[in-house]
Design a protein around this motif. Structure first.
Motif, PDB file in Angstrom:
ATOM      1  N   GLY A 205       0.831  -1.197   0.000  1.00  0.00           N
ATOM      2  CA  GLY A 205       0.000   0.000   0.000  1.00  0.00           C
ATOM      3  C   GLY A 205       0.868   1.249   0.000  1.00  0.00           C
ATOM      4  O   GLY A 205       2.100   1.176  -0.071  1.00  0.00           O
ATOM      5  N   PRO A 206       0.260   2.413   0.094  1.00  0.00           N
ATOM      6  CA  PRO A 206       1.030   3.660   0.081  1.00  0.00           C
ATOM      7  C   PRO A 206       1.782   3.870   1.392  1.00  0.00           C
ATOM      8  O   PRO A 206       1.413   3.331   2.433  1.00  0.00           O
ATOM      9  N   SER A 207       2.834   4.666   1.303  1.00  0.00           N
ATOM     10  CA  SER A 207       3.588   5.082   2.484  1.00  0.00           C
ATOM     11  C   SER A 207       3.371   6.573   2.680  1.00  0.00           C
ATOM     12  O   SER A 207       3.314   7.325   1.703  1.00  0.00           O
ATOM     13  N   TYR A 208       3.255   7.007   3.926  1.00  0.00           N
ATOM     14  CA  TYR A 208       3.008   8.433   4.140  1.00  0.00           C
ATOM     15  C   TYR A 208       3.539   8.880   5.497  1.00  0.00           C
ATOM     16  O   TYR A 208       3.759   8.077   6.413  1.00  0.00           O
ATOM     17  N   LEU A 209       3.746  10.190   5.597  1.00  0.00           N
ATOM     18  CA  LEU A 209       4.231  10.819   6.818  1.00  0.00           C
ATOM     19  C   LEU A 209       3.068  11.436   7.577  1.00  0.00           C
ATOM     20  O   LEU A 209       2.126  11.954   6.985  1.00  0.00           O
ATOM     21  N   LEU A 210       3.155  11.398   8.908  1.00  0.00           N
ATOM     22  CA  LEU A 210       2.115  11.971   9.751  1.00  0.00           C
ATOM     23  C   LEU A 210       2.486  13.392  10.166  1.00  0.00           C
ATOM     24  O   LEU A 210       3.618  13.854   9.960  1.00  0.00           O
ATOM     25  N   GLU A 211       1.529  14.074  10.751  1.00  0.00           N
ATOM     26  CA  GLU A 211       1.758  15.435  11.220  1.00  0.00           C
ATOM     27  C   GLU A 211       2.874  15.439  12.271  1.00  0.00           C
ATOM     28  O   GLU A 211       2.924  14.583  13.158  1.00  0.00           O
ATOM     29  N   GLY A 212       3.768  16.384  12.169  1.00  0.00           N
ATOM     30  CA  GLY A 212       4.912  16.458  13.076  1.00  0.00           C
ATOM     31  C   GLY A 212       6.214  16.088  12.398  1.00  0.00           C
ATOM     32  O   GLY A 212       7.293  16.416  12.897  1.00  0.00           O
ATOM     33  N   ALA A 213       6.113  15.404  11.238  1.00  0.00           N
ATOM     34  CA  ALA A 213       7.330  14.998  10.521  1.00  0.00           C
ATOM     35  C   ALA A 213       8.124  16.203  10.050  1.00  0.00           C
ATOM     36  O   ALA A 213       9.345  16.113   9.872  1.00  0.00           O
ATOM     37  N   GLU A 214       7.463  17.349   9.864  1.00  0.00           N
ATOM     38  CA  GLU A 214       8.160  18.549   9.402  1.00  0.00           C
ATOM     39  C   GLU A 214       9.134  19.093  10.441  1.00  0.00           C
ATOM     40  O   GLU A 214       9.976  19.950  10.139  1.00  0.00           O
ATOM     41  N   GLN A 215       9.054  18.608  11.677  1.00  0.00           N
ATOM     42  CA  GLN A 215       9.967  19.053  12.725  1.00  0.00           C
ATOM     43  C   GLN A 215      11.327  18.346  12.657  1.00  0.00           C
ATOM     44  O   GLN A 215      12.207  18.625  13.465  1.00  0.00           O
ATOM     45  N   ILE A 216      11.468  17.444  11.714  1.00  0.00           N
ATOM     46  CA  ILE A 216      12.727  16.714  11.535  1.00  0.00           C
ATOM     47  C   ILE A 216      13.423  17.251  10.289  1.00  0.00           C
ATOM     48  O   ILE A 216      12.843  17.281   9.212  1.00  0.00           O
ATOM     49  N   THR A 217      14.656  17.698  10.455  1.00  0.00           N
ATOM     50  CA  THR A 217      15.437  18.269   9.362  1.00  0.00           C
ATOM     51  C   THR A 217      16.540  17.304   8.949  1.00  0.00           C
ATOM     52  O   THR A 217      17.281  16.805   9.799  1.00  0.00           O
TER      53      THR A 217
END
Length: 462
Positions: A205-217
């Motif tokens: 199936g698809p893979s996806y990022l959840l909310e909060g992933a943008e805090q990782i650089t």
């Protein structure tokens, strides 16, 4: 008698007129002195406020790169206010029949504020004056860097080649006269065992990022050898969610698609013939990442950086204990990092061990030693980060006590190892989609939902 009374009344009226004319001047003189004092005192309060703000944020582990930019703007504003106050105060001193009390106080306060501001600006310029900032790289578009789009959180692993690719003649031109010791490789040339590993199955199936992933650089850390190839290719993640710094090695012999060439080769060549842009684009293209920044250091410069730290304490494996000291100076740390006596997996692990030891040593360094170290270290690196961004990353890691984790793609993804091409160079061949999936699992942890049921791990050899 009447005449005398008349003249007395005239004199009294004249005195009132003179007093009336002088009163506004006295009032203006007070305003000028008070204005100088208010401006100088406002500048002092501004510096005190940002000092308290910075101290509180540092104690709470919340001081960031944006705060450094804010401090820079605020200090400049404070210097301007103090400068105006100083000018008004000096002008007041030279004007006759003006009260000097507020003016003198304004001059003293303004001089103190200007001394602090100029000192802060000097320290800032001293620390970052040697920074090799890659302005050209920072102006590149997302397309030029091969950044993978995340559509509504879904990670799209589509490595379609661009419409146009560079010719071998163009690659040779980019090599700046260096001899090119590689040939075009294609999947057709891979043995069946390698092809089986390279295409190990599609996700369920698809893979996806959840909310909060943008805090990782995420950014790349490259270590160059004598000919400009990236001997070390490390994804460095600053994880603000889990308070971790993660080091992920991509083996220099990894079999990857060079998007600018339209052919496969070893990932180490991407930097050699495409610079930082080519190397970052290759990493993004093959592992479906969104890396936009990098730091590059020449391996020979590693000696100087480690020596500036007074050496590093490296955690050695049983196989390395008899060859190296746990406390290493720069020259020994370089030999240890480039040791090829066993496997590429162990070699990449040694490189991460040195980076981790360096991070630990920086944390233990007294604050008073930071200016000289940062200045010297940045002078040996080339980076796409601005000075404020770099300082912000360093502050995050130091003040929050981030733990350091390290791993390698080759250790965690099913891999075929063998020799390919007419040069018979060693290659690591693995499923690039599964490698990307494992990288996402490692970086984002529970913030990533994988479309693969189970990651395939382990290594096979020819």
């Amino acid at each position: 008698m009447d005449n005398e009374q008349y003249h007395a009344e005239e004199l009294t009226e004249a005195a009132f007129e003179v007093d009336a004319r002088l009163s506004p001047k006295r009032k203006r003189s007070r305003v000028l002195g008070v204005a100088a004092f208010v401006l100088a005192f406002a500048a002092l309060l501004l510096l005190a406020a940002i000092g308290i703000y910075g101290f509180v944020k540092y104690r709470h582990g919340a001081l960031a790169g944006t705060d450094i930019s804010f401090f820079s703007v605020t200090i400049t504003a404070g210097a301007i206010l103090a400068g105006i106050g100083l000018i008004l105060g000096v002008v007041t001193l030279f004007l006759k029949k003006h009260r000097k009390g507020f003016a003198v106080s304004a001059i003293v306060i303004a001089l103190v504020v200007l001394l602090i501001c100029v000192g802060a600006m000097y320290v800032y310029q001293y620390i970052f004056g040697e920074l090799n900032y890659d302005e050209k790289f920072s102006s590149l578009s997302e397309e030029e860097l091969g950044i993978v789009k995340i559509n509504n959180g879904e990670v799209i692993r589509d490595r379609a080649l661009p419409e146009s690719t560079e010719s071998l003649d163009r690659i040779a031109e980019q090599a700046r006269g260096m001899e090119i010791e590689f040939e075009d490789l294609t999947n057709v040339e891979l043995p069946e065992e390698a092809l089986a590993v390279m295409h190990s199955g599609d996700p369920e199936g698809p893979s996806y990022l959840l909310e909060g992933a943008e805090q990782i650089t995420n950014f790349m850390l490259f270590g160059l050898d004598q000919v400009g190839s990236s001997d070390a290719n490390i994804i460095l993640s600053v994880d603000r969610v889990h308070h971790k710094i993660k080091l992920i090695s991509i083996g220099r012999d990894s079999y990857v698609m060079m998007p600018q060439w339209g052919s496969y080769s070893r990932i180490t060549y991407a930097y050699n013939f495409g610079g930082a842009q080519g190397a970052v684009r290759t990493v993004n293209h093959n592992f479906s990442l969104n890396i936009q920044d990098y730091i590059t250091v020449n391996f020979e410069q590693l000696i100087d950086i480690v020596d500036l730290l007074g050496g590093v304490d490296v955690e050695l494996s049983e196989n390395d204990q008899w060859k190296y000291h746990s406390h290493m100076a720069g020259a020994e740390a370089l030999r240890y990092s480039r040791d090829r006596s066993d496997s590429e997996i162990n070699r990449a692990g040694r490189q991460r061990n040195v980076v981790r030891a360096m991070l630990d040593k920086v944390r233990q360094m007294p604050i008073s030693d930071y200016p000289d170290f940062i200045r010297a270290c940045f002078g040996m690196c080339t980076t796409s980060f601005t000075s404020d961004e770099l300082l912000g990353i360093c502050l995050e890691a130091v003040q929050n006590g981030y733990t350091v984790e390290s791993s390698a793609v080759m250790e965690n993804v099913e891999c075929w190892t063998g020799v390919l091409g007419k040069e018979q160079y060693v290659y690591f061949v693995y499923d690039l989609n599964r490698a990307s999936d494992w990288i996402y699992r490692t970086i984002y942890e529970e913030l990533y939902v994988s479309g693969y049921a189970e990651p395939k791990s382990g290594q096979t050899a020819e």
